[in-house]
Every structure is written in C-alpha cells, then in structure tokens.
Design an enzyme around this catalytic site. Structure first.
Site, PDB file in Angstrom:
ATOM      1  N   ASP A 171       0.826  -1.212   0.000  1.00 55.54           N
ATOM      2  CA  ASP A 171       0.000   0.000   0.000  1.00 55.54           C
ATOM      3  C   ASP A 171       0.863   1.266   0.000  1.00 55.54           C
ATOM      4  O   ASP A 171       1.970   1.265   0.548  1.00 55.54           O
ATOM      5  CB  ASP A 171      -0.911  -0.020   1.237  1.00 55.54           C
ATOM      6  N   ARG A 212      -0.929   8.886 -10.287  1.00 52.70           N
ATOM      7  CA  ARG A 212      -0.895   7.716  -9.400  1.00 52.70           C
ATOM      8  C   ARG A 212      -0.217   6.514 -10.051  1.00 52.70           C
ATOM      9  O   ARG A 212       0.465   5.728  -9.407  1.00 52.70           O
ATOM     10  CB  ARG A 212      -2.311   7.349  -8.970  1.00 52.70           C
ATOM     11  N   HIS A 262       2.474   3.209  -9.038  1.00 53.94           N
ATOM     12  CA  HIS A 262       2.320   1.772  -9.287  1.00 53.94           C
ATOM     13  C   HIS A 262       3.515   1.239 -10.083  1.00 53.94           C
ATOM     14  O   HIS A 262       3.980   0.126  -9.849  1.00 53.94           O
ATOM     15  CB  HIS A 262       1.016   1.494 -10.033  1.00 53.94           C
ATOM     16  N   SER A 274      -7.114  -5.815  -5.716  1.00 56.39           N
ATOM     17  CA  SER A 274      -8.174  -6.397  -4.907  1.00 56.39           C
ATOM     18  C   SER A 274      -9.510  -6.301  -5.631  1.00 56.39           C
ATOM     19  O   SER A 274      -9.672  -5.488  -6.554  1.00 56.39           O
ATOM     20  CB  SER A 274      -8.269  -5.676  -3.556  1.00 56.39           C
ATOM     21  N   GLU A 323     -11.975  -4.950  -4.641  1.00 58.95           N
ATOM     22  CA  GLU A 323     -12.487  -3.584  -4.408  1.00 58.95           C
ATOM     23  C   GLU A 323     -11.818  -2.550  -5.328  1.00 58.95           C
ATOM     24  O   GLU A 323     -12.345  -1.457  -5.515  1.00 58.95           O
ATOM     25  CB  GLU A 323     -12.246  -3.155  -2.954  1.00 58.95           C
ATOM     26  N   TRP A 349     -11.700  -2.293  -8.381  1.00 60.92           N
ATOM     27  CA  TRP A 349     -12.494  -1.923  -9.567  1.00 60.92           C
ATOM     28  C   TRP A 349     -13.208  -0.591  -9.356  1.00 60.92           C
ATOM     29  O   TRP A 349     -13.608   0.059 -10.316  1.00 60.92           O
ATOM     30  CB  TRP A 349     -13.547  -3.004  -9.874  1.00 60.92           C
ATOM     31  N   LEU A 353      11.892 -19.781  -5.391  1.00 61.30           N
ATOM     32  CA  LEU A 353      10.890 -19.035  -4.612  1.00 61.30           C
ATOM     33  C   LEU A 353       9.532 -19.094  -5.330  1.00 61.30           C
ATOM     34  O   LEU A 353       9.483 -18.989  -6.554  1.00 61.30           O
ATOM     35  CB  LEU A 353      11.338 -17.578  -4.456  1.00 61.30           C
ATOM     36  N   ARG A 358       2.137  -5.025   6.059  1.00 66.30           N
ATOM     37  CA  ARG A 358       1.360  -4.021   5.325  1.00 66.30           C
ATOM     38  C   ARG A 358       2.139  -2.720   5.352  1.00 66.30           C
ATOM     39  O   ARG A 358       2.457  -2.208   6.426  1.00 66.30           O
ATOM     40  CB  ARG A 358      -0.027  -3.816   5.925  1.00 66.30           C
ATOM     41  N   SER A 411      -7.957  -5.370   5.088  1.00 64.38           N
ATOM     42  CA  SER A 411      -8.534  -5.085   3.768  1.00 64.38           C
ATOM     43  C   SER A 411      -8.835  -6.330   2.935  1.00 64.38           C
ATOM     44  O   SER A 411      -8.498  -6.382   1.748  1.00 64.38           O
ATOM     45  CB  SER A 411      -7.614  -4.140   2.984  1.00 64.38           C
TER      46      SER A 411
HETATM   47  C1  FPP Z   1      -1.923   0.119  -3.388  1.00 63.65           C
HETATM   48  O1  FPP Z   1      -1.491   1.465  -3.393  1.00 63.65           O
HETATM   49  C2  FPP Z   1      -1.363  -0.606  -4.537  1.00 63.65           C
HETATM   50  C3  FPP Z   1      -2.088  -1.137  -5.556  1.00 63.65           C
HETATM   51  C4  FPP Z   1      -3.561  -1.045  -5.634  1.00 63.65           C
HETATM   52  C5  FPP Z   1      -1.448  -1.803  -6.693  1.00 63.65           C
HETATM   53  C6  FPP Z   1      -0.203  -2.581  -6.387  1.00 63.65           C
HETATM   54  C7  FPP Z   1       0.279  -3.160  -7.651  1.00 63.65           C
HETATM   55  C8  FPP Z   1       1.569  -3.255  -8.011  1.00 63.65           C
HETATM   56  C9  FPP Z   1       2.709  -2.813  -7.180  1.00 63.65           C
HETATM   57  C10 FPP Z   1       1.843  -3.835  -9.348  1.00 63.65           C
HETATM   58  C11 FPP Z   1       1.921  -5.342  -9.295  1.00 63.65           C
HETATM   59  C12 FPP Z   1       2.367  -5.840 -10.607  1.00 63.65           C
HETATM   60  C13 FPP Z   1       2.759  -7.109 -10.858  1.00 63.65           C
HETATM   61  C14 FPP Z   1       3.278  -7.424 -12.194  1.00 63.65           C
HETATM   62  C15 FPP Z   1       2.695  -8.177  -9.863  1.00 63.65           C
HETATM   63  P1  FPP Z   1      -2.585   2.623  -3.368  1.00 63.65           P
HETATM   64  O2  FPP Z   1      -2.859   3.021  -4.769  1.00 63.65           O
HETATM   65  O3  FPP Z   1      -3.788   2.162  -2.588  1.00 63.65           O
HETATM   66  O4  FPP Z   1      -1.834   3.749  -2.609  1.00 63.65           O
HETATM   67  P2  FPP Z   1      -2.470   4.851  -1.658  1.00 63.65           P
HETATM   68  O5  FPP Z   1      -2.984   4.141  -0.450  1.00 63.65           O
HETATM   69  O6  FPP Z   1      -1.305   5.733  -1.345  1.00 63.65           O
HETATM   70  O7  FPP Z   1      -3.537   5.551  -2.440  1.00 63.65           O
END
Ligand code: FPP
Length: 220
Positions: free
Chosen positions: A15, A28, A32, A60, A62, A64, A126, A176, A184
C-alpha cells in the site's frame, strides 16, 4: 540472522503507491510503476534471505471502484510488467501463481497470467503468489462452493485444501506498508495465526532495510 528466524512465507499488502506519486506531483500510475520495480527487488531480497514463498496483493476485488483510467492503467501495467519480467523470473527460478477470480479480467491479462504460470511451472526456488482480482471473502466462498459441489463435508482441513493458496503453507508474516492498520480482505483464512507487521513506509520506498527490519520484528 539465523535460518530459524527467517519466515518461510511472507505476504505483503503493497500500500502507498498513490501517496508516493502524489507527494511528487506525479500521476498515481507512476507510483504503481515504481511499485513494480520495488516488488522485483523484494523478490530477489526474499530469495537471498531464504524466504521460500512470497504472496503479494496486487489488485483487490475492491480496486475496480477506482477511477477508470487508474484501473485500465493498472491492467496495462500488469500485462506489460509480466511480459517484461517473466524471462528474468524464469531464469531466477521463481515460480509464479496467480490467485483470484478470472471472471472480469481481459483476454490480454488472462493470456499474460497463463503464460507466466506456464513458463515458470518447473521452477522451484521461490514461489511468488500474485493476488489479482482477489478478495479473502471470495476465496472462502469459492472454497465452500467447491466442497459443496463435490459433496465434501465443510471441515477446516477440507476448506484449507480448497482455498486458492492450498499449494503453500499459511503465511508466517504479513507485512502491510503505507501506515494503515487493517487487513482489507487479504488472506482472511490463511492469516489466522500469522504475525502482522505494519509499517508507515510507502510501498515504493520499501527497500531491503525495511524488509530486514520487518523480518527482525517478526523474529523478535
Ligand atoms: C496500493 O497502493 C497498490 C495497488 C492497488 C497496486 C499494487 C500493484 C503493483 C505494485 C503492481 C503489481 C504488478 C505485478 C506485475 C505483480 P494505493 O494506490 O492504494 O496507494 P495509496 O494508499 O497511497 O492511495
């Protein structure tokens, strides 16, 4: 650090990507993208420390509800990152599993998931479980439905066998990042006996030192 103090299975709620980007006046999706690079490093660091299973919450059920452009950006990033990273993951002996509901995912995403799993099937260093379109409640419901359809009694061992992560032992440590103190809808069944470490560090800033300190907190 002794081998006994290294968790066999670490699970992570990654997160803080959005806030990391906001702080830099970036979109944003830039957070990512950075998050993918950090995950790549984290896989290597876990492997080097003797962690055998890493499970991450990548999208997740959610998620969407987020703005359409962020959702499509995440889908594109996911498919792109997989095609870019799978050859190296294969070479590093990492086996990929995707955990979650397939319904609702695009043909492109499903293809990249299927390919990544097929290409890394023989690997055994792994295990990387990527929870994508995943929710802990979904997992419990699909396991119960599976048992009901087969006429199998709903018992704890049967449920564990029917859950989406039945190929690995339950996580020893759940981390987390991002400062929120909640689960969550992540691994609700499997984290019943896990140690939890919550850190304020945003996921894109989560480096080897942060990993070591979470492992040290677990060992303590
Ligand atoms: C939460 O941060 C993160 C996500 C919803 C996406 C996490 C996904 C990746 C790191 C990419 C994974 C990719 C592969 C190939 C496995 P947030 O957007 O909720 O952050 P915030 O709480 O600061 O808004």
């Amino acid at each position: 650090m002794t081998a006994q103090s290294i968790p066999h299975h670490i699970a992570i709620v990654m997160d803080g990507n959005g806030r990391w980007a906001n702080k830099r006046f970036l979109p944003r999706i830039a957070g990512h993208k950075q998050g993918v690079d950090v995950l790549k490093r984290c896989v290597k660091a876990c492997d080097a420390r003797g962690v055998r299973v890493l499970t991450v919450f990548a999208f997740s059920s959610e998620n969407w509800k987020r703005p359409t452009d962020e959702v499509s950006g995440l889908m594109d990033l996911f498919a792109f990152a997989l095609s870019r990273e799978v050859p190296q993951l294969k070479a590093d002996g990492v086996r990929l599993h995707f955990i979650g509901e397939r319904q609702g995912l695009s043909a492109r995403v499903l293809k990249s998931i299927d390919q990544a799993e097929a290409v890394t099937r023989e690997n055994s260093s792994l295990t990387l479980n990527v929870c994508f379109n995943y929710g802990g409640r979904w997992d419990i419901v699909q396991a119960a439905e599976k048992l009901a359809a087969q006429g199998i009694a709903v018992t704890e061992p049967h449920m564990s066998q029917a859950m989406a992560l039945s190929h690995v032992p339950d996580p020893d440590l759940v981390i987390r990042t991002g400062g929120e103190l909640r689960i969550s809808n992540f691994l609700l069944w499997q984290s019943a006996y896990s140690e939890f470490v919550f850190v304020d560090t945003l996921w894109p800033d989560f480096d080897d030192r942060a990993l070591d300190s979470a492992i040290a907190e677990f060992s303590g």
